[in-house]
Design an enzyme around this catalytic site. Structure first.
Site, short mmCIF file in Angstrom:
data_model
loop_
_atom_site.label_atom_id
_atom_site.label_comp_id
_atom_site.label_asym_id
_atom_site.label_seq_id
_atom_site.Cartn_x
_atom_site.Cartn_y
_atom_site.Cartn_z
N ASP A 25 0.82 -1.21 0.00
CA ASP A 25 0.00 0.00 0.00
C ASP A 25 0.85 1.26 0.00
OD1 ASP A 25 -2.20 -1.63 0.22
OD2 ASP A 25 -3.00 -0.67 2.02
N HIS A 45 3.70 -2.09 3.41
CA HIS A 45 3.85 -0.77 2.80
C HIS A 45 5.28 -0.63 2.29
CE1 HIS A 45 0.56 -0.33 5.72
NE2 HIS A 45 0.10 0.65 4.96
#
Length: 255
Positions: free
Chosen positions: A66, A211
């Protein structure tokens, strides 16, 4: 009496479930699991392409990232290429897609799934329909200009969705993808801890949330891939995890 490692795994899994339940708090959305998506596929669904993975038989898991691309994403792509793993990238538009168009193009060219994580990471459940539409459509257009293809998947920031988010996602042709394993890598730069948290939560049909913008994450990825492969997992993109089912616009998917 279970050993410490077993207890740790149970605790980690319980925390992950509790965290996701809190994320979805106040939302009565029904969700669809990858297995259910496969089972609900029409009987005349096209067979998997040659060399495609049948996740109804294989032990599949999806690696997702993400909020990128960021400064370390190119290095992550090098690792994925070396390990022969395809991932799903939920990208931010502002200061990310616009800043790193060559990296976005490389993701698509190398077979990764390029998906939408909004324009500026605002919580969509706190916005009206017009603002939700702007957050998603601006990123759709930015990615399409680079790759020639609009995403079909999105991940709402913090996993928070609502009736309006679902309505706008359906309108824009976007399915909502949540997760089952998270390292909370925003809270630590310890790559070994990140790896341990993911390995403790990994399970069949799982969707891993990481992430690629945090310093400890990209160095943790090789160890995560190597250990999960050793355990018999096959890495797939989110669409491959659902195949021969398809991600229906507006629908919320989580393991």
């Amino acid at each position: 009496m279970p050993g410490k490692r077993t207890k740790a795994k149970v605790t980690a899994a319980a925390l992950a479930v509790a965290a996701l339940a809190l994320t979805l708090g106040g939302c009565s959305m029904e969700t669809t699991s990858p297995g259910a998506a496969r089972n609900h596929a029409a009987s005349d669904a096209k067979p998997l392409s040659a060399g495609g993975v049948d996740c109804g038989k294989a032990t599949c898991i999806a690696l997702t990232f993400d909020a990128g691309p960021g400064k370390d994403t190119a290095r992550l792509l090098d690792t994925l290429k070396e390990k022969k793993v395809h991932a799903t990238f939920f990208l931010l538009g502002k200061n990310h897609v616009l800043k790193h168009p060559d990296v976005v193009r490389r993701m698509a060219d190398e077979g990764h799934e390029v998906a939408n994580h909004t324009w500026s990471h605002r919580r969509l459940d706190e916005l009206g329909a017009d603002e939700i539409r702007e957050e998603l459509s601006r990123t759709q257009e930015a990615i399409a200009r680079i790759t020639g293809r609009r995403p079909t998947l999105m991940r709402p920031p913090q996993g928070r969705t609502s009736d309006d988010v679902t309505k706008v996602s359906r309108e824009l042709g976007l399915a909502q993808i949540l997760w089952s394993a998270t390292a909370k890598d925003f809270s630590t730069t310890d790559s070994e801890l990140i790896k341990s948290r993911i390995l403790d939560q990994a399970g069949r049909d799982g969707i891993i949330l990481l992430h690629d913008i945090y310093d400890g994450t990209v160095p943790a990825v090789p160890g995560i891939i190597d250990e999960l492969k050793r355990r018999g997992y096959t890495f797939v993109t989110v669409p491959e995890l659902l195949a021969p089912g398809k991600a229906n616009p507006g629908e919320v998917y989580r393991p």
